[in-house]
Design a protein around this motif. Structure first.
Motif, PDB file in Angstrom:
ATOM      1  N   LEU A 136       0.888  -1.243   0.080  1.00  0.00           N
ATOM      2  CA  LEU A 136      -0.135   0.058  -0.030  1.00  0.00           C
ATOM      3  C   LEU A 136       0.950   1.345  -0.050  1.00  0.00           C
ATOM      4  N   ALA A 137       2.082   1.257   0.673  1.00  0.00           N
ATOM      5  CA  ALA A 137       2.812   2.244   0.771  1.00  0.00           C
ATOM      6  C   ALA A 137       3.582   2.396  -0.501  1.00  0.00           C
ATOM      7  N   LEU A 138       3.873   1.497  -1.067  1.00  0.00           N
ATOM      8  CA  LEU A 138       4.304   1.664  -2.621  1.00  0.00           C
ATOM      9  C   LEU A 138       3.432   2.016  -3.715  1.00  0.00           C
ATOM     10  N   LEU A 139       2.204   1.816  -3.487  1.00  0.00           N
ATOM     11  CA  LEU A 139       1.173   2.194  -4.522  1.00  0.00           C
ATOM     12  C   LEU A 139       0.913   3.691  -4.127  1.00  0.00           C
ATOM     13  N   THR A 140       1.110   4.129  -3.041  1.00  0.00           N
ATOM     14  CA  THR A 140       0.798   5.467  -2.832  1.00  0.00           C
ATOM     15  C   THR A 140       2.158   6.475  -3.336  1.00  0.00           C
ATOM     16  N   GLN A 141       3.161   5.782  -3.270  1.00  0.00           N
ATOM     17  CA  GLN A 141       4.171   6.656  -3.895  1.00  0.00           C
ATOM     18  C   GLN A 141       4.312   6.526  -5.485  1.00  0.00           C
ATOM     19  N   SER A 142       3.620   5.556  -5.954  1.00  0.00           N
ATOM     20  CA  SER A 142       3.712   5.536  -7.601  1.00  0.00           C
ATOM     21  C   SER A 142       2.952   6.457  -8.459  1.00  0.00           C
ATOM     22  N   ARG A 143       3.722   6.966  -9.316  1.00  0.00           N
ATOM     23  CA  ARG A 143       2.895   7.974 -10.127  1.00  0.00           C
ATOM     24  C   ARG A 143       2.279   7.467 -11.368  1.00  0.00           C
ATOM     25  N   ASP A 144       2.530   6.174 -11.539  1.00  0.00           N
ATOM     26  CA  ASP A 144       1.919   5.483 -12.924  1.00  0.00           C
ATOM     27  C   ASP A 144       0.859   4.738 -12.323  1.00  0.00           C
ATOM     28  N   GLU A 145       0.333   4.645 -11.334  1.00  0.00           N
ATOM     29  CA  GLU A 145      -0.799   3.672 -11.087  1.00  0.00           C
ATOM     30  C   GLU A 145      -2.008   4.610 -10.605  1.00  0.00           C
ATOM     31  N   ASP A 146      -3.002   4.100 -11.098  1.00  0.00           N
ATOM     32  CA  ASP A 146      -4.335   4.672 -10.846  1.00  0.00           C
ATOM     33  C   ASP A 146      -5.241   3.500 -10.250  1.00  0.00           C
ATOM     34  N   VAL A 147      -5.194   3.211  -8.979  1.00  0.00           N
ATOM     35  CA  VAL A 147      -5.477   2.017  -8.404  1.00  0.00           C
ATOM     36  C   VAL A 147      -6.935   2.564  -7.641  1.00  0.00           C
ATOM     37  N   LEU A 171       4.030   4.340 -23.802  1.00  0.00           N
ATOM     38  CA  LEU A 171       2.481   3.950 -23.883  1.00  0.00           C
ATOM     39  C   LEU A 171       1.643   4.520 -22.494  1.00  0.00           C
ATOM     40  N   ARG A 172       0.790   4.919 -22.897  1.00  0.00           N
ATOM     41  CA  ARG A 172      -0.168   5.622 -22.019  1.00  0.00           C
ATOM     42  C   ARG A 172      -1.844   4.977 -21.980  1.00  0.00           C
ATOM     43  N   ASP A 173      -2.087   4.013 -22.787  1.00  0.00           N
ATOM     44  CA  ASP A 173      -3.355   3.614 -23.124  1.00  0.00           C
ATOM     45  C   ASP A 173      -3.490   2.320 -21.971  1.00  0.00           C
ATOM     46  N   VAL A 174      -4.257   2.687 -21.010  1.00  0.00           N
ATOM     47  CA  VAL A 174      -4.267   1.849 -19.925  1.00  0.00           C
ATOM     48  C   VAL A 174      -4.918   0.313 -20.435  1.00  0.00           C
ATOM     49  N   LEU A 175      -5.821   0.573 -21.245  1.00  0.00           N
ATOM     50  CA  LEU A 175      -6.449  -0.782 -21.878  1.00  0.00           C
ATOM     51  C   LEU A 175      -5.622  -1.789 -22.499  1.00  0.00           C
ATOM     52  N   VAL A 176      -4.491  -1.056 -23.271  1.00  0.00           N
ATOM     53  CA  VAL A 176      -3.629  -1.967 -23.923  1.00  0.00           C
ATOM     54  C   VAL A 176      -2.407  -2.166 -22.986  1.00  0.00           C
ATOM     55  N   ARG A 177      -2.018  -1.226 -22.071  1.00  0.00           N
ATOM     56  CA  ARG A 177      -0.931  -1.512 -21.272  1.00  0.00           C
ATOM     57  C   ARG A 177      -1.208  -2.866 -20.470  1.00  0.00           C
ATOM     58  N   GLU A 178      -2.444  -2.859 -19.746  1.00  0.00           N
ATOM     59  CA  GLU A 178      -2.941  -3.944 -18.704  1.00  0.00           C
ATOM     60  C   GLU A 178      -3.276  -5.039 -19.620  1.00  0.00           C
ATOM     61  N   GLY A 179      -3.925  -4.815 -20.795  1.00  0.00           N
ATOM     62  CA  GLY A 179      -4.319  -6.065 -21.453  1.00  0.00           C
ATOM     63  C   GLY A 179      -3.062  -6.858 -21.979  1.00  0.00           C
ATOM     64  N   PHE A 180      -2.099  -6.120 -22.350  1.00  0.00           N
ATOM     65  CA  PHE A 180      -0.738  -6.757 -22.779  1.00  0.00           C
ATOM     66  C   PHE A 180      -0.111  -7.533 -21.794  1.00  0.00           C
ATOM     67  N   ALA A 181      -0.120  -6.965 -20.495  1.00  0.00           N
ATOM     68  CA  ALA A 181       0.285  -7.606 -19.245  1.00  0.00           C
ATOM     69  C   ALA A 181      -0.433  -8.727 -19.028  1.00  0.00           C
TER      70      ALA A 181
END
Length: 206
Positions: free
Chosen positions: A84-95, A145-155
């Motif tokens: 949770l602390a890491l997610l708070t610090q991450s700028r790339d994650e919108d969770v 790459l900023r398209d969240v659907l493509v980014r997460e879909g690929f992963a």
């Protein structure tokens, strides 16, 4: 589809991994997470064992998909509070639901790291590792790459293909039926793969 007695259903906590009830044989971890007996049976608590699965996921990605990393990230097992602390610090994650995040890829300059919660069942651990390794590959090959659907879909597609290669067909099938962004992205990538082949999935991501 699980069946529980009324007393357990009303009084027992739910497993933080699978959502089932934590009845006989369940555990409470030091960070407050509950884990049921079924999840605990194959849970990974040891860094060395996690490292073995990490290497296995990378090998499958290279062999099956041709995905290789110039700088493989370091691997770290963390507890729920640390995640949770890491997610708070991450700028790339919108969770929207951080309590459901089991893994995270972090890049700061030339330093790359993958953080995964300890206590995940083996198959789920491999799935999460492959997903985060796919993000590491994206960081090297398509950093804009900023398209969240493509980014997460690929992963998710990479994790799906790794599970299939390892024979975890039932677990992979569950991924296809997710109704959230991850499931939508995976179905998009699978449709592209079936129509044009795996190379087109890589092209879309790039």
């Amino acid at each position: 589809g699980a069946v529980y007695c009324e007393a357990c259903f009303k009084g027992q906590p739910r497993c933080d991994i699978c959502g089932g009830l934590v009845c006989q044989g369940g555990y409470r971890l030091h960070d407050g997470r509950h884990i049921c007996a079924d999840c605990h049976a194959t849970a990974i608590y040891d860094g060395a064992r996690a490292g073995e699965l990490y290497g296995r996921a990378m090998d499958v990605m290279a062999r099956e998909l041709g995905l290789q990393l110039s700088l493989p990230p370091s691997l770290h097992l963390v507890d729920r509070d640390q995640m949770l602390a890491l997610l708070t610090q991450s700028r790339d994650e919108d969770v929207s639901r951080p309590e459901l995040v089991f893994g995270l890829f972090v890049r700061r300059g030339r330093k790359r790291a993958i953080y995964v919660e300890y206590g995940l069942p083996q198959i789920l651990m491999i799935e999460v590792l492959a997903h985060e390794l796919a993000h590491a590959w994206q960081g090297e090959n398509c950093p804009l790459l900023r398209d969240v659907l493509v980014r997460e879909g690929f992963a998710e597609w990479v994790a799906y293909r790794v599970l299939i290669a390892l024979g975890a067909v039932k677990k992979a099938a569950l991924m296809e039926h997710r109704a959230d962004l991850y499931g939508q992205g995976l179905r998009l990538m699978l449709a592209q793969e079936r129509q044009f082949g795996p190379a087109n999935v890589l092209r879309i991501c790039r």
